[in-house]
Write an enzyme that holds these catalytic residues in place. Structure first.
Site, PDB file in Angstrom:
ATOM      1  N   SER A 131       0.806  -1.190   0.156  1.00 20.18           N
ATOM      2  CA  SER A 131       0.013   0.024  -0.128  1.00 20.18           C
ATOM      3  C   SER A 131       0.710   1.352  -0.014  1.00 20.18           C
ATOM      4  CB  SER A 131      -0.985   0.000   1.212  1.00 20.18           C
ATOM      5  OG  SER A 131      -1.878   0.844   1.121  1.00 20.18           O
ATOM      6  N   ASP A 179      -9.183  -5.649  -5.050  1.00 18.58           N
ATOM      7  CA  ASP A 179      -8.295  -4.407  -4.518  1.00 18.58           C
ATOM      8  C   ASP A 179      -8.814  -3.149  -4.637  1.00 18.58           C
ATOM      9  OD1 ASP A 179      -5.946  -3.219  -3.171  1.00 18.58           O
ATOM     10  OD2 ASP A 179      -4.874  -4.855  -4.025  1.00 18.58           O
ATOM     11  N   HIS A 205      -7.270  -5.780  -0.921  1.00 14.04           N
ATOM     12  CA  HIS A 205      -6.020  -4.903  -0.405  1.00 14.04           C
ATOM     13  C   HIS A 205      -4.869  -5.650   0.393  1.00 14.04           C
ATOM     14  CE1 HIS A 205      -4.098  -1.151  -0.513  1.00 14.04           C
ATOM     15  NE2 HIS A 205      -3.995  -1.029   0.713  1.00 14.04           N
TER      16      HIS A 205
END
Length: 307
Positions: A109, A249, A276
């Site tokens: 991320s 995601d 995610h």
């Protein structure tokens, strides 16, 4: 696996670092430095990647970026203190303090965004980069999040819109509505893994970095990163790069495709059924893909056969 922790001075702050050593080191297997997300979410939710130490025979380094977790906090720092450049400098400081001459980097991320920022500078020691569930631009991130938000049930969308317009984002109805998005696109494992809950709890207890740089939540981005982009710069990344994402995601394909389109030596992998937090949803499959990529780019790559 032997695990040690230490605090590394950084400017007038300290970075908390955890080093996991393999029981049986593999000759030529380079260390892996893991960059957590947020910004400001601490390492807890990615700590299961320490299993790569024994699975690949390499050292795995985790650290909490300053402003969160076990590292120094600065809740009173001015807004312009919290910049990507700060965290690039912190990374360099950690690598130097640990004496890592050659290493891999994996960022998840925000960590992947930071990894890209690091790789753009072409550090001599960087053997490879794994960008996991990360956007190349926050404009693309918000556009993708809005597209996913449009697919939420009508009553959920109405609650989000109403409370954002009224500024009542602490209302339980708004919190419940955001959780619907999170359950679909952030972590699809139920109940939510404890590692994720631990990271979330520390961020909520001291949210300076997350609120300053990101904003309210994952799709209502109001922070200083709202105009962040490396779309043009990633063409300068020379390290071999792996880009991974989940089918559902919140980092939608349009957000990470610039990495795949522009980085010269790059490959991508999408995990079906994941979102995610792919590494929490499909931990064994995630680590297997990463392990194979790392092995190809170790110090003595010819000695390895990717699994």
């Amino acid at each position: 696996m032997p695990v040690t922790t230490r605090r590394i001075p950084f400017r007038d702050l300290e970075t908390w670092v955890q080093v996991t050593e393999p029981e049986a080191p593999v000759p030529g297997a380079l260390p892996l430095v893991v960059l957590h997300g947020g910004p400001g979410m601490a390492h807890d939710y990615v700590k299961n990647l320490a299993a790569l130490a024994d699975e690949t025979g390499r050292t795995v380094v985790h650290y909490d970026q300053v402003g969160c977790g076990r590292s120094s906090h600065r809740p009173d720092a001015p807004e312009d203190f919290w910049t990507p450049a700060l965290f690039v400098d912190e990374f360099r400081n950690v690598v130097e303090a640990l004496g890592l001459e050659r290493y891999h980097v994996l960022g998840q991320s925000w960590g992947g965004m930071l990894g890209a920022e690091i790789a753009i500078t072409r550090p001599e020691g960087l053997a490879s980069l794994a960008i996991c569930n990360s956007p190349a631009s926050m404009r693309l991130w918000v556009e993708g999040a809005n597209a996913l938000r449009a697919e939420l049930p009508e009553d959920v969308r109405a609650a989000l819109d109403a409370h954002e317009a009224d500024g009542t984002i602490d209302d339980p109805e708004y919190v419940a509505a955001t959780q619907v998005f999170y359950d679909r696109h952030v972590c699809r494992v139920q109940p939510t893994p404890q590692d994720f809950l631990d990271t979330e709890a520390q961020m909520l207890a001291e949210p300076t970095v997350y609120h300053t740089m990101n904003g309210v939540n994952e799709f209502f981005v109001t922070g200083t990163l709202k105009d962040w982009t490396v779309v043009e710069e990633v063409a300068g990344i020379t390290a071999p790069t792996l880009v991974v994402a989940g089918e559902f995601d919140e980092a939608t394909p349009s957000t990470w495709e610039p990495f795949v389109d522009r980085i010269p030596d790059v490959r991508s992998h999408v995990f079906p059924g994941a979102s995610h937090c792919t590494h929490l949803e499909q931990p064994e499959a995630f680590r297997a893909v990463v392990a194979a990529f790392l092995a190809e780019h170790d110090a003595d790559a010819e000695a390895f056969e990717p699994s």
